[in-house]
Design a protein around this motif. Structure first.
Motif, PDB file in Angstrom:
ATOM      1  N   PRO A  75      48.343  91.569  93.406  1.00  0.00           N
ATOM      2  CA  PRO A  75      49.184  90.479  93.903  1.00  0.00           C
ATOM      3  C   PRO A  75      50.357  90.928  94.775  1.00  0.00           C
ATOM      4  CG  PRO A  75      48.553  90.032  91.653  1.00  0.00           C
ATOM      5  CD  PRO A  75      48.087  91.430  91.963  1.00  0.00           C
ATOM      6  N   ASN A  76      51.014  92.013  94.437  1.00  0.00           N
ATOM      7  CA  ASN A  76      52.145  92.472  95.254  1.00  0.00           C
ATOM      8  C   ASN A  76      51.708  92.781  96.677  1.00  0.00           C
ATOM      9  OD1 ASN A  76      53.942  92.207  93.126  1.00  0.00           O
ATOM     10  ND2 ASN A  76      53.752  94.343  92.498  1.00  0.00           N
ATOM     11  N   GLU A  77      50.576  93.456  96.821  1.00  0.00           N
ATOM     12  CA  GLU A  77      50.056  93.775  98.160  1.00  0.00           C
ATOM     13  C   GLU A  77      49.686  92.489  98.907  1.00  0.00           C
ATOM     14  OE1 GLU A  77      47.713  97.948  97.467  1.00  0.00           O
ATOM     15  OE2 GLU A  77      46.919  96.164  96.449  1.00  0.00           O
ATOM     16  N   TYR A  78      48.987  91.602  98.208  1.00  0.00           N
ATOM     17  CA  TYR A  78      48.532  90.355  98.825  1.00  0.00           C
ATOM     18  C   TYR A  78      49.716  89.534  99.337  1.00  0.00           C
ATOM     19  CZ  TYR A  78      46.526  85.676  99.252  1.00  0.00           C
ATOM     20  OH  TYR A  78      46.153  84.438  99.721  1.00  0.00           O
ATOM     21  N   TYR A  79      50.719  89.315  98.485  1.00  0.00           N
ATOM     22  CA  TYR A  79      51.843  88.472  98.881  1.00  0.00           C
ATOM     23  C   TYR A  79      52.732  89.144  99.916  1.00  0.00           C
ATOM     24  CZ  TYR A  79      50.130  85.192  95.547  1.00  0.00           C
ATOM     25  OH  TYR A  79      49.303  84.303  94.900  1.00  0.00           O
ATOM     26  N   SER A  80      52.784  90.453  99.905  1.00  0.00           N
ATOM     27  CA  SER A  80      53.503  91.171 100.954  1.00  0.00           C
ATOM     28  C   SER A  80      52.824  90.927 102.310  1.00  0.00           C
ATOM     29  CB  SER A  80      53.534  92.664 100.626  1.00  0.00           C
ATOM     30  OG  SER A  80      54.114  93.384 101.681  1.00  0.00           O
ATOM     31  N   GLU A  81      51.500  91.010 102.334  1.00  0.00           N
ATOM     32  CA  GLU A  81      50.748  90.747 103.564  1.00  0.00           C
ATOM     33  C   GLU A  81      50.851  89.280 103.971  1.00  0.00           C
ATOM     34  OE1 GLU A  81      46.739  92.284 103.422  1.00  0.00           O
ATOM     35  OE2 GLU A  81      47.449  94.293 102.867  1.00  0.00           O
ATOM     36  N   LEU A  82      50.851  88.387 102.999  1.00  0.00           N
ATOM     37  CA  LEU A  82      50.974  86.959 103.281  1.00  0.00           C
ATOM     38  C   LEU A  82      52.319  86.659 103.956  1.00  0.00           C
ATOM     39  CD1 LEU A  82      49.677  84.101 102.866  1.00  0.00           C
ATOM     40  CD2 LEU A  82      51.036  83.959 100.799  1.00  0.00           C
ATOM     41  N   ILE A  83      53.378  87.225 103.426  1.00  0.00           N
ATOM     42  CA  ILE A  83      54.719  87.019 103.987  1.00  0.00           C
ATOM     43  C   ILE A  83      54.814  87.613 105.394  1.00  0.00           C
ATOM     44  CG2 ILE A  83      57.137  87.744 103.745  1.00  0.00           C
ATOM     45  CD1 ILE A  83      56.712  87.371 100.672  1.00  0.00           C
ATOM     46  N   THR A  84      54.182  88.747 105.604  1.00  0.00           N
ATOM     47  CA  THR A  84      54.179  89.357 106.933  1.00  0.00           C
ATOM     48  C   THR A  84      53.460  88.453 107.930  1.00  0.00           C
ATOM     49  OG1 THR A  84      54.236  91.581 105.987  1.00  0.00           O
ATOM     50  CG2 THR A  84      53.447  91.386 108.259  1.00  0.00           C
ATOM     51  N   GLU A  85      52.336  87.899 107.511  1.00  0.00           N
ATOM     52  CA  GLU A  85      51.527  87.037 108.383  1.00  0.00           C
ATOM     53  C   GLU A  85      52.139  85.646 108.551  1.00  0.00           C
ATOM     54  OE1 GLU A  85      48.271  86.514 110.888  1.00  0.00           O
ATOM     55  OE2 GLU A  85      48.678  88.341 109.744  1.00  0.00           O
ATOM     56  N   PHE A  86      52.783  85.146 107.505  1.00  0.00           N
ATOM     57  CA  PHE A  86      53.368  83.794 107.509  1.00  0.00           C
ATOM     58  C   PHE A  86      54.829  83.883 107.053  1.00  0.00           C
ATOM     59  CE2 PHE A  86      48.817  83.425 106.776  1.00  0.00           C
ATOM     60  CZ  PHE A  86      48.439  82.489 107.741  1.00  0.00           C
ATOM     61  N   PRO A  87      55.704  84.413 107.900  1.00  0.00           N
ATOM     62  CA  PRO A  87      57.099  84.621 107.494  1.00  0.00           C
ATOM     63  C   PRO A  87      57.817  83.334 107.090  1.00  0.00           C
ATOM     64  CG  PRO A  87      56.760  85.241 109.809  1.00  0.00           C
ATOM     65  CD  PRO A  87      55.435  84.880 109.249  1.00  0.00           C
ATOM     66  N   ILE A  88      57.334  82.196 107.530  1.00  0.00           N
ATOM     67  CA  ILE A  88      57.937  80.911 107.163  1.00  0.00           C
ATOM     68  C   ILE A  88      57.885  80.681 105.640  1.00  0.00           C
ATOM     69  CG2 ILE A  88      55.821  79.536 107.453  1.00  0.00           C
ATOM     70  CD1 ILE A  88      57.649  77.376 108.756  1.00  0.00           C
ATOM     71  N   LEU A  89      56.959  81.358 104.959  1.00  0.00           N
ATOM     72  CA  LEU A  89      56.796  81.195 103.507  1.00  0.00           C
ATOM     73  C   LEU A  89      57.590  82.211 102.687  1.00  0.00           C
ATOM     74  CD1 LEU A  89      52.943  80.544 103.447  1.00  0.00           C
ATOM     75  CD2 LEU A  89      54.794  78.863 103.414  1.00  0.00           C
ATOM     76  N   LYS A  90      58.254  83.133 103.358  1.00  0.00           N
ATOM     77  CA  LYS A  90      58.942  84.246 102.682  1.00  0.00           C
ATOM     78  C   LYS A  90      59.889  83.777 101.574  1.00  0.00           C
ATOM     79  CE  LYS A  90      61.677  88.380 103.902  1.00  0.00           C
ATOM     80  NZ  LYS A  90      62.156  88.717 102.652  1.00  0.00           N
ATOM     81  N   ASN A  91      60.842  82.918 101.898  1.00  0.00           N
ATOM     82  CA  ASN A  91      61.841  82.513 100.901  1.00  0.00           C
ATOM     83  C   ASN A  91      61.207  81.797  99.720  1.00  0.00           C
ATOM     84  OD1 ASN A  91      63.887  83.626 102.421  1.00  0.00           O
ATOM     85  ND2 ASN A  91      64.435  81.699 103.416  1.00  0.00           N
ATOM     86  N   GLU A  92      60.274  80.923 100.014  1.00  0.00           N
ATOM     87  CA  GLU A  92      59.633  80.158  98.939  1.00  0.00           C
ATOM     88  C   GLU A  92      58.813  81.066  98.023  1.00  0.00           C
ATOM     89  OE1 GLU A  92      57.285  75.918  98.494  1.00  0.00           O
ATOM     90  OE2 GLU A  92      57.584  76.746 100.491  1.00  0.00           O
ATOM     91  N   ILE A  93      58.062  81.982  98.610  1.00  0.00           N
ATOM     92  CA  ILE A  93      57.239  82.906  97.805  1.00  0.00           C
ATOM     93  C   ILE A  93      58.136  83.841  96.998  1.00  0.00           C
ATOM     94  CG2 ILE A  93      55.640  84.875  97.964  1.00  0.00           C
ATOM     95  CD1 ILE A  93      53.879  83.067  99.422  1.00  0.00           C
ATOM     96  N   GLU A  94      59.168  84.351  97.639  1.00  0.00           N
ATOM     97  CA  GLU A  94      60.054  85.290  96.940  1.00  0.00           C
ATOM     98  C   GLU A  94      60.933  84.608  95.900  1.00  0.00           C
ATOM     99  OE1 GLU A  94      61.992  87.606  99.986  1.00  0.00           O
ATOM    100  OE2 GLU A  94      60.227  88.907 100.185  1.00  0.00           O
ATOM    101  N   SER A  95      61.031  83.275  95.942  1.00  0.00           N
ATOM    102  CA  SER A  95      61.808  82.567  94.919  1.00  0.00           C
ATOM    103  C   SER A  95      61.050  82.486  93.597  1.00  0.00           C
ATOM    104  CB  SER A  95      62.182  81.160  95.399  1.00  0.00           C
ATOM    105  OG  SER A  95      61.055  80.321  95.408  1.00  0.00           O
ATOM    106  N   GLU A  96      59.749  82.692  93.648  1.00  0.00           N
ATOM    107  CA  GLU A  96      58.921  82.741  92.424  1.00  0.00           C
ATOM    108  C   GLU A  96      58.890  84.178  91.905  1.00  0.00           C
ATOM    109  OE1 GLU A  96      57.616  80.353  90.711  1.00  0.00           O
ATOM    110  OE2 GLU A  96      57.781  78.702  92.130  1.00  0.00           O
TER     111      GLU A  96
END
Length: 133
Positions: free
Chosen positions: A16-37
């Motif tokens: 999961p850490n790798e996946y969400y790191s790549e997700l945030i890189t690809e979709f930076p608009i989701l960074k704050n919301e994903i990192e708030s979890e």
């Protein structure tokens, strides 16, 4: 206790850490919301991405939706079992039952091959689960 014959099916798979790191890189608009979890809240984090996909469906931004589908497609075979479960339960189910459920027949046609297969398998599983005797 693990024996020498134990096979770890997640060995070499994306965590999961790798996946969400790549997700945030690809979709930076989701960074704050994903990192708030919390990082261990894999399903909640996947729902954030699913909600983003649903927003693309609602606003008819099919090029961005295809980009989301391609992100999933390129990782499906690499995901560990926890992420596969989240892909099914939090991503596919959210699309299947969410706000855009009525549009999914046509949206499925925009899906990439592996993602379409995962979605169809989940759709079949869900239909069996909810079938009344």
């Amino acid at each position: 206790m693990k024996s020498e014959n134990w096979t770890d099916l997640d060995d070499g798979k994306m965590n999961p850490n790798e996946y969400y790191s790549e997700l945030i890189t690809e979709f930076p608009i989701l960074k704050n919301e994903i990192e708030s979890e919390e990082p261990e809240m894999v399903h909640f984090r996947m729902e954030i991405f699913s909600d983003y996909n649903i927003e693309q469906i609602k606003t008819k931004k099919h090029s961005e939706l295809k980009r989301c589908f391609e992100f999933q497609e390129s990782r499906i075979e690499k995901l560990n079992s926890e992420l596969i479960n989240a892909l099914n339960v939090s991503y596919c189910e959210s699309l299947l039952l969410g706000e855009c459920a009525n549009e999914m027949t046509e949206i499925k046609e925009l899906m990439t091959p592996k993602l379409k297969r995962v979605y169809a398998e989940y759709e079949k599983y869900y239909a069996e689960l909810t079938k009344t005797e």
